[in-house]
Design a protein around this motif. Structure first.
Motif, PDB file in Angstrom:
ATOM      1  N   VAL A  98       0.841  -1.204   0.000  1.00  0.00           N
ATOM      2  CA  VAL A  98       0.000   0.000   0.000  1.00  0.00           C
ATOM      3  C   VAL A  98       0.875   1.252   0.000  1.00  0.00           C
ATOM      4  O   VAL A  98       0.615   2.207  -0.736  1.00  0.00           O
ATOM      5  CB  VAL A  98      -0.977  -0.004   1.201  1.00  0.00           C
ATOM      6  CG1 VAL A  98      -1.653   1.341   1.368  1.00  0.00           C
ATOM      7  CG2 VAL A  98      -2.013  -1.114   1.039  1.00  0.00           C
ATOM      8  N   PHE A  99       1.921   1.239   0.792  1.00  0.00           N
ATOM      9  CA  PHE A  99       2.841   2.371   0.843  1.00  0.00           C
ATOM     10  C   PHE A  99       3.460   2.616  -0.530  1.00  0.00           C
ATOM     11  O   PHE A  99       3.485   3.752  -1.018  1.00  0.00           O
ATOM     12  CB  PHE A  99       3.935   2.099   1.882  1.00  0.00           C
ATOM     13  CG  PHE A  99       4.822   3.273   2.163  1.00  0.00           C
ATOM     14  CD1 PHE A  99       4.510   4.169   3.170  1.00  0.00           C
ATOM     15  CD2 PHE A  99       5.979   3.476   1.429  1.00  0.00           C
ATOM     16  CE1 PHE A  99       5.337   5.255   3.435  1.00  0.00           C
ATOM     17  CE2 PHE A  99       6.808   4.556   1.683  1.00  0.00           C
ATOM     18  CZ  PHE A  99       6.484   5.446   2.687  1.00  0.00           C
ATOM     19  N   ILE A 100       3.946   1.539  -1.152  1.00  0.00           N
ATOM     20  CA  ILE A 100       4.569   1.642  -2.477  1.00  0.00           C
ATOM     21  C   ILE A 100       3.599   2.239  -3.496  1.00  0.00           C
ATOM     22  O   ILE A 100       3.993   3.049  -4.339  1.00  0.00           O
ATOM     23  CB  ILE A 100       5.066   0.256  -2.942  1.00  0.00           C
ATOM     24  CG1 ILE A 100       6.284  -0.164  -2.117  1.00  0.00           C
ATOM     25  CG2 ILE A 100       5.371   0.233  -4.425  1.00  0.00           C
ATOM     26  CD1 ILE A 100       6.653  -1.637  -2.268  1.00  0.00           C
ATOM     27  N   GLU A 101       2.339   1.853  -3.415  1.00  0.00           N
ATOM     28  CA  GLU A 101       1.337   2.333  -4.374  1.00  0.00           C
ATOM     29  C   GLU A 101       0.874   3.755  -4.071  1.00  0.00           C
ATOM     30  O   GLU A 101       0.728   4.569  -4.988  1.00  0.00           O
ATOM     31  CB  GLU A 101       0.118   1.407  -4.363  1.00  0.00           C
ATOM     32  CG  GLU A 101       0.400   0.023  -4.912  1.00  0.00           C
ATOM     33  CD  GLU A 101      -0.747  -0.951  -4.682  1.00  0.00           C
ATOM     34  OE1 GLU A 101      -1.824  -0.539  -4.209  1.00  0.00           O
ATOM     35  OE2 GLU A 101      -0.555  -2.148  -4.976  1.00  0.00           O
ATOM     36  N   ASP A 102       0.642   4.065  -2.815  1.00  0.00           N
ATOM     37  CA  ASP A 102      -0.025   5.321  -2.457  1.00  0.00           C
ATOM     38  C   ASP A 102       0.900   6.517  -2.247  1.00  0.00           C
ATOM     39  O   ASP A 102       0.534   7.639  -2.587  1.00  0.00           O
ATOM     40  CB  ASP A 102      -0.865   5.128  -1.190  1.00  0.00           C
ATOM     41  CG  ASP A 102      -2.068   4.236  -1.418  1.00  0.00           C
ATOM     42  OD1 ASP A 102      -2.335   3.854  -2.580  1.00  0.00           O
ATOM     43  OD2 ASP A 102      -2.746   3.909  -0.423  1.00  0.00           O
ATOM     44  N   MET A 103       2.068   6.293  -1.671  1.00  0.00           N
ATOM     45  CA  MET A 103       2.901   7.436  -1.306  1.00  0.00           C
ATOM     46  C   MET A 103       3.407   8.239  -2.504  1.00  0.00           C
ATOM     47  O   MET A 103       3.419   9.468  -2.448  1.00  0.00           O
ATOM     48  CB  MET A 103       4.058   7.004  -0.402  1.00  0.00           C
ATOM     49  CG  MET A 103       3.614   6.504   0.974  1.00  0.00           C
ATOM     50  SD  MET A 103       2.465   7.582   1.879  1.00  0.00           S
ATOM     51  CE  MET A 103       0.912   6.765   1.537  1.00  0.00           C
ATOM     52  N   ASP A 133      11.997   1.774  -3.228  1.00  0.00           N
ATOM     53  CA  ASP A 133      12.869   0.753  -3.828  1.00  0.00           C
ATOM     54  C   ASP A 133      13.261  -0.305  -2.799  1.00  0.00           C
ATOM     55  O   ASP A 133      13.278  -1.502  -3.109  1.00  0.00           O
ATOM     56  CB  ASP A 133      14.129   1.390  -4.422  1.00  0.00           C
ATOM     57  CG  ASP A 133      13.853   2.163  -5.701  1.00  0.00           C
ATOM     58  OD1 ASP A 133      12.755   2.013  -6.279  1.00  0.00           O
ATOM     59  OD2 ASP A 133      14.747   2.922  -6.121  1.00  0.00           O
ATOM     60  N   TYR A 134      13.556   0.127  -1.591  1.00  0.00           N
ATOM     61  CA  TYR A 134      13.920  -0.797  -0.521  1.00  0.00           C
ATOM     62  C   TYR A 134      12.752  -1.721  -0.199  1.00  0.00           C
ATOM     63  O   TYR A 134      12.909  -2.935  -0.071  1.00  0.00           O
ATOM     64  CB  TYR A 134      14.358  -0.006   0.705  1.00  0.00           C
ATOM     65  CG  TYR A 134      14.770  -0.862   1.873  1.00  0.00           C
ATOM     66  CD1 TYR A 134      15.957  -1.586   1.853  1.00  0.00           C
ATOM     67  CD2 TYR A 134      13.965  -0.943   3.004  1.00  0.00           C
ATOM     68  CE1 TYR A 134      16.339  -2.363   2.935  1.00  0.00           C
ATOM     69  CE2 TYR A 134      14.342  -1.729   4.087  1.00  0.00           C
ATOM     70  CZ  TYR A 134      15.525  -2.430   4.046  1.00  0.00           C
ATOM     71  OH  TYR A 134      15.903  -3.212   5.101  1.00  0.00           O
ATOM     72  N   PHE A 135      11.548  -1.144  -0.083  1.00  0.00           N
ATOM     73  CA  PHE A 135      10.363  -1.951   0.202  1.00  0.00           C
ATOM     74  C   PHE A 135      10.072  -2.936  -0.927  1.00  0.00           C
ATOM     75  O   PHE A 135       9.659  -4.070  -0.682  1.00  0.00           O
ATOM     76  CB  PHE A 135       9.149  -1.067   0.464  1.00  0.00           C
ATOM     77  CG  PHE A 135       9.185  -0.331   1.778  1.00  0.00           C
ATOM     78  CD1 PHE A 135      10.092  -0.653   2.777  1.00  0.00           C
ATOM     79  CD2 PHE A 135       8.297   0.702   2.019  1.00  0.00           C
ATOM     80  CE1 PHE A 135      10.101   0.022   3.989  1.00  0.00           C
ATOM     81  CE2 PHE A 135       8.294   1.376   3.235  1.00  0.00           C
ATOM     82  CZ  PHE A 135       9.202   1.046   4.217  1.00  0.00           C
ATOM     83  N   LEU A 170      12.725  15.049   0.097  1.00  0.00           N
ATOM     84  CA  LEU A 170      11.594  14.161   0.346  1.00  0.00           C
ATOM     85  C   LEU A 170      11.401  13.198  -0.819  1.00  0.00           C
ATOM     86  O   LEU A 170      11.199  11.997  -0.621  1.00  0.00           O
ATOM     87  CB  LEU A 170      10.326  14.998   0.581  1.00  0.00           C
ATOM     88  CG  LEU A 170       9.033  14.257   0.886  1.00  0.00           C
ATOM     89  CD1 LEU A 170       9.172  13.366   2.108  1.00  0.00           C
ATOM     90  CD2 LEU A 170       7.908  15.265   1.086  1.00  0.00           C
ATOM     91  N   ASP A 171      11.502  13.715  -2.014  1.00  0.00           N
ATOM     92  CA  ASP A 171      11.366  12.900  -3.226  1.00  0.00           C
ATOM     93  C   ASP A 171      12.419  11.788  -3.249  1.00  0.00           C
ATOM     94  O   ASP A 171      12.104  10.626  -3.488  1.00  0.00           O
ATOM     95  CB  ASP A 171      11.497  13.802  -4.451  1.00  0.00           C
ATOM     96  CG  ASP A 171      11.046  13.148  -5.744  1.00  0.00           C
ATOM     97  OD1 ASP A 171      10.429  12.069  -5.704  1.00  0.00           O
ATOM     98  OD2 ASP A 171      11.299  13.734  -6.801  1.00  0.00           O
ATOM     99  N   LYS A 172      13.664  12.140  -2.961  1.00  0.00           N
ATOM    100  CA  LYS A 172      14.751  11.158  -2.988  1.00  0.00           C
ATOM    101  C   LYS A 172      14.569  10.108  -1.890  1.00  0.00           C
ATOM    102  O   LYS A 172      14.730   8.908  -2.141  1.00  0.00           O
ATOM    103  CB  LYS A 172      16.107  11.865  -2.824  1.00  0.00           C
ATOM    104  CG  LYS A 172      17.286  10.929  -2.915  1.00  0.00           C
ATOM    105  CD  LYS A 172      17.395  10.305  -4.284  1.00  0.00           C
ATOM    106  CE  LYS A 172      18.645   9.475  -4.413  1.00  0.00           C
ATOM    107  NZ  LYS A 172      18.708   8.781  -5.703  1.00  0.00           N
ATOM    108  N   GLN A 173      14.213  10.551  -0.691  1.00  0.00           N
ATOM    109  CA  GLN A 173      14.023   9.606   0.406  1.00  0.00           C
ATOM    110  C   GLN A 173      12.872   8.652   0.114  1.00  0.00           C
ATOM    111  O   GLN A 173      12.961   7.458   0.376  1.00  0.00           O
ATOM    112  CB  GLN A 173      13.792  10.341   1.729  1.00  0.00           C
ATOM    113  CG  GLN A 173      13.724   9.424   2.926  1.00  0.00           C
ATOM    114  CD  GLN A 173      15.028   8.671   3.179  1.00  0.00           C
ATOM    115  OE1 GLN A 173      16.105   9.207   2.960  1.00  0.00           O
ATOM    116  NE2 GLN A 173      14.933   7.436   3.628  1.00  0.00           N
ATOM    117  N   LEU A 174      11.805   9.178  -0.454  1.00  0.00           N
ATOM    118  CA  LEU A 174      10.670   8.318  -0.802  1.00  0.00           C
ATOM    119  C   LEU A 174      11.069   7.319  -1.886  1.00  0.00           C
ATOM    120  O   LEU A 174      10.746   6.134  -1.796  1.00  0.00           O
ATOM    121  CB  LEU A 174       9.465   9.145  -1.251  1.00  0.00           C
ATOM    122  CG  LEU A 174       8.213   8.337  -1.571  1.00  0.00           C
ATOM    123  CD1 LEU A 174       7.721   7.570  -0.351  1.00  0.00           C
ATOM    124  CD2 LEU A 174       7.119   9.237  -2.096  1.00  0.00           C
TER     125      LEU A 174
END
Length: 121
Positions: free
Chosen positions: A34-39, A112-114, A103-107
C-alpha cells in the motif's frame, strides 16, 4: 531531527513495526504494498500543490504523507513531510522548494527498498 541530519540508509524500523502489528508478516507485506502504491501519488499531489502555491493543499498532502510514513515507522520520510507541513503553514515557498527534492529522494529510496523486501519475501 531536521532534514539536514537525514540518514538515507535508514528506511523504517522493522522491529517496531512488527511489534505494532503483532509480528504479522502477511500484514507487513500488505502495508508495504500500500505504501509503495499510495505514497508516490500523495507526493505528486504535494508537488502539484506546491507548483500552484496552494499552501492549504501543500499542508494537507504533507500531513497525509507524514502520518502514513510515521505509521509505517518510515521516520525519515515522516520528518521531512513534517517540515514541509510546517513550512506550508508558514507559507514558506523557499524552504519547501529545498525540502521537496530531499523528500522525493528519500521516498524513492524507501519505495525501492520496500520493493526489494517484497521481492524476497
Amino acid at each position: 531531527m531536521t532534514s539536514d541530519n537525514l540518514q538515507i540508509n535508514t528506511y523504517y524500523d522493522k522491529k517496531a513495526l512488527l511489534a505494532r502489528i503483532m509480528n504479522n508478516h502477511e500484514l507487513l507485506n500488505t502495508l508495504l504494498k500500500v505504501f509503495i502504491e499510495d505514497m508516490p501519488i500523495i507526493l505528486n499531489k504535494l508537488k502539484q500543490a506546491f507548483s500552484e502555491s496552494n499552501f492549504e493543499q501543500v499542508v494537507a498532502e504533507a500531513h497525509n504523507l507524514k502520518g502514513a510514513s510515521y505509521n509505517l515507522t518510515a521516520h525519515q520520510i515522516g520528518h521531512l513531510a513534517k517540515e514541509v507541513e510546517e513550512n506550508g503553514k508558514q507559507r514558506n515557498l523557499e524552504k519547501i522548494e529545498v525540502l521537496l527534492p530531499k523528500l522525493d529522494k528519500q521516498l524513492e529510496l524507501t519505495v525501492d527498498y520496500f520493493k526489494c523486501i517484497l521481492a524476497n519475501s
